[in-house]
Design an enzyme around this catalytic site. Sequence first.
Site, PDB file in Angstrom:
ATOM      1  N   GLU A 154     -11.349  29.295  11.085  1.00 32.36           N
ATOM      2  CA  GLU A 154     -11.991  28.925  12.347  1.00 32.36           C
ATOM      3  C   GLU A 154     -10.935  28.514  13.370  1.00 32.36           C
ATOM      4  O   GLU A 154      -9.872  28.020  13.022  1.00 32.36           O
ATOM      5  CB  GLU A 154     -13.001  27.796  12.129  1.00 32.36           C
ATOM      6  CG  GLU A 154     -12.462  26.560  11.422  1.00 32.36           C
ATOM      7  CD  GLU A 154     -11.773  25.585  12.352  1.00 32.36           C
ATOM      8  OE1 GLU A 154     -11.995  25.688  13.573  1.00 32.36           O
ATOM      9  OE2 GLU A 154     -11.024  24.729  11.862  1.00 32.36           O
ATOM     10  N   LEU A 156     -11.894  26.518  16.347  1.00 32.64           N
ATOM     11  CA  LEU A 156     -12.804  25.765  17.200  1.00 32.64           C
ATOM     12  C   LEU A 156     -12.127  24.525  17.765  1.00 32.64           C
ATOM     13  O   LEU A 156     -11.431  23.810  17.045  1.00 32.64           O
ATOM     14  CB  LEU A 156     -14.044  25.336  16.405  1.00 32.64           C
ATOM     15  CG  LEU A 156     -14.817  26.440  15.674  1.00 32.64           C
ATOM     16  CD1 LEU A 156     -15.965  25.829  14.880  1.00 32.64           C
ATOM     17  CD2 LEU A 156     -15.335  27.474  16.665  1.00 32.64           C
ATOM     18  N   LYS A 157     -12.356  24.264  19.035  1.00 36.25           N
ATOM     19  CA  LYS A 157     -11.867  23.033  19.658  1.00 36.25           C
ATOM     20  C   LYS A 157     -13.015  22.042  19.727  1.00 36.25           C
ATOM     21  O   LYS A 157     -14.085  22.367  20.269  1.00 36.25           O
ATOM     22  CB  LYS A 157     -11.323  23.308  21.062  1.00 36.25           C
ATOM     23  CG  LYS A 157     -10.123  24.242  21.099  1.00 36.25           C
ATOM     24  CD  LYS A 157      -9.537  24.337  22.503  1.00 36.25           C
ATOM     25  CE  LYS A 157     -10.478  25.007  23.492  1.00 36.25           C
ATOM     26  NZ  LYS A 157     -10.708  26.433  23.204  1.00 36.25           N
ATOM     27  N   LYS A 210      -3.940  30.782  10.732  1.00 34.68           N
ATOM     28  CA  LYS A 210      -4.538  29.512  11.137  1.00 34.68           C
ATOM     29  C   LYS A 210      -3.474  28.426  11.272  1.00 34.68           C
ATOM     30  O   LYS A 210      -3.412  27.709  12.279  1.00 34.68           O
ATOM     31  CB  LYS A 210      -5.592  29.096  10.110  1.00 34.68           C
ATOM     32  CG  LYS A 210      -6.140  27.688  10.284  1.00 34.68           C
ATOM     33  CD  LYS A 210      -6.874  27.507  11.600  1.00 34.68           C
ATOM     34  CE  LYS A 210      -7.497  26.111  11.656  1.00 34.68           C
ATOM     35  NZ  LYS A 210      -8.219  25.875  12.911  1.00 34.68           N
ATOM     36  N   ASN A 214      -2.124  26.630  14.958  1.00 33.44           N
ATOM     37  CA  ASN A 214      -2.175  25.196  15.240  1.00 33.44           C
ATOM     38  C   ASN A 214      -0.784  24.591  15.359  1.00 33.44           C
ATOM     39  O   ASN A 214      -0.545  23.703  16.186  1.00 33.44           O
ATOM     40  CB  ASN A 214      -2.971  24.474  14.149  1.00 33.44           C
ATOM     41  CG  ASN A 214      -4.465  24.572  14.378  1.00 33.44           C
ATOM     42  OD1 ASN A 214      -4.915  25.074  15.399  1.00 33.44           O
ATOM     43  ND2 ASN A 214      -5.248  24.108  13.431  1.00 33.44           N
ATOM     44  N   GLY A 263      -3.701  14.118  18.204  1.00 32.80           N
ATOM     45  CA  GLY A 263      -4.342  13.619  16.990  1.00 32.80           C
ATOM     46  C   GLY A 263      -5.413  14.594  16.548  1.00 32.80           C
ATOM     47  O   GLY A 263      -5.312  15.789  16.793  1.00 32.80           O
ATOM     48  N   CYS A 266      -7.106  18.518  12.938  1.00 33.31           N
ATOM     49  CA  CYS A 266      -6.423  19.787  12.691  1.00 33.31           C
ATOM     50  C   CYS A 266      -4.906  19.718  12.818  1.00 33.31           C
ATOM     51  O   CYS A 266      -4.189  19.930  11.840  1.00 33.31           O
ATOM     52  CB  CYS A 266      -6.970  20.862  13.635  1.00 33.31           C
ATOM     53  SG  CYS A 266      -8.696  21.284  13.334  1.00 33.31           S
ATOM     54  N   LYS A 327      -9.518  12.969  21.662  1.00 35.05           N
ATOM     55  CA  LYS A 327      -9.636  13.816  22.848  1.00 35.05           C
ATOM     56  C   LYS A 327     -11.027  13.624  23.428  1.00 35.05           C
ATOM     57  O   LYS A 327     -11.910  13.055  22.769  1.00 35.05           O
ATOM     58  CB  LYS A 327      -9.391  15.290  22.503  1.00 35.05           C
ATOM     59  CG  LYS A 327     -10.414  15.865  21.530  1.00 35.05           C
ATOM     60  CD  LYS A 327     -10.201  17.338  21.267  1.00 35.05           C
ATOM     61  CE  LYS A 327     -10.590  18.189  22.446  1.00 35.05           C
ATOM     62  NZ  LYS A 327     -10.549  19.628  22.167  1.00 35.05           N
TER      63      LYS A 327
END
Length: 437
Positions: A154, A156-157, A210, A214, A263, A266, A327
């Site tokens: 994935e 996703l944010k 992935k 990141n 932070g 992920c 966030k």
Amino acid sequence: MDIAIVGTGYVGLVSGACFAEMGVNVTCVDVDASKISRLQLGEIPIYEPGLDIMVKQNLEAGRLHFTTDLSYCIDNVELVFSAVGTPPDEDGSADLKYVFEVARTFAQNIKKYTVLVTKSTVPVGTAKKVKAVIYEELKKRGVDIPFDVASNPEFLKEGNALKDFMNPDRIVIGVENEHARNLMDKLYKPFVQNNYQVLFMDIPSAEMTKYAANSMLATRISFMNDIANLCERVGANVDMVRYGIGTDARIGAKFLYSGCGYGGSCFPKDVRALIQTGRENGYEMCVIEAVEKVNTRQKSVIFDKLFNIFDKKLKGRSVALWGLAFKPETDDMREATALVVIDKLIKAGVKVSVYDPVAIDECKRRIGNVVTYCKNMYETVLDADALVLVTEWEQFHFPDWKRVKKLMKGNVVIDGRNIYRRKDLEKEGIICYGIGK
């Protein structure tokens, strides 16, 4: 098409709701009976804008189901997604015990050809281990049932997950043969028809993609934080530097914002896991290790600024914090900078008042009542010597600075996300300190 998703955490629940929204018949499975009971009533255990509405709509439409037992639906599904957590182990590696437990449950229940798709973030080589677990369980049953494994990481944010899922930059799928590819292609056909990129590749490459993605994003953040800290020492403005390099087409402007550290669930975990994967394979990830080191140091920048501003005399002072989540648009406080700031301030004898639109309950769960929780952003600054912006929620972008100044005892603002214009605050008699300025 019928699918099952094991794990109703952030990834599993968002994926389940979005697949159902696309017309897929989805059964979400979780061992937490209390959570499943709440979800069956349409109650969402996490904060994600729009997710509650999507879940309720698809529950009512009969496309989304919740259960604690995979055997309840496995006879009807073609794909089982594994979306359980992979928390960091003591050495930084990903703990795969939940992933392997899903593999065992899968093998104990399948009666026909089915594909197990890993959606959790897992190290390269996990698919081989998952296959071995499945073969072992099938052997115990004394059966030879065909199956395949696949990887579908994935991207996703948090705070923007529904849009990311429904309008993806790309969909990465790792498969070993055409049979599994055809099933995944069938599932993602609506996305292909909408001209979204579906990238098929081998499974190890999908697993690595992935972590690489990141870690690259984390690298850009730490790089700019390093540049920001140097800017302060040489008299440069990091915002000007960002404009200067962001217009270079080879670099681009995204993820070049300096601040008080990243932070979440992920970046920190995946960076450490990639470092450990390198060690396990006899390779030192020099750049990625530096990324983590810079980020760890950056989370102390706010405290260091306050320490110096008040001439190393913080005991007895009062500091207000705007923002707790790592966030905006989430209540997630995993690896949040606010936790580091609070811990350092409390140890220095500072009275800390905090406010966050959605993360206060999560903060109470994590640290209890060592801080004063406020009902709104203005209550937080009452009699404060200094105000610190930690999380750039929209409501913090344009505060009433006259009101803030009137309520505060001091006149110091630390802008940990560089969202304020210093001259606007100076007009109200407030001294603003940013990051890299």
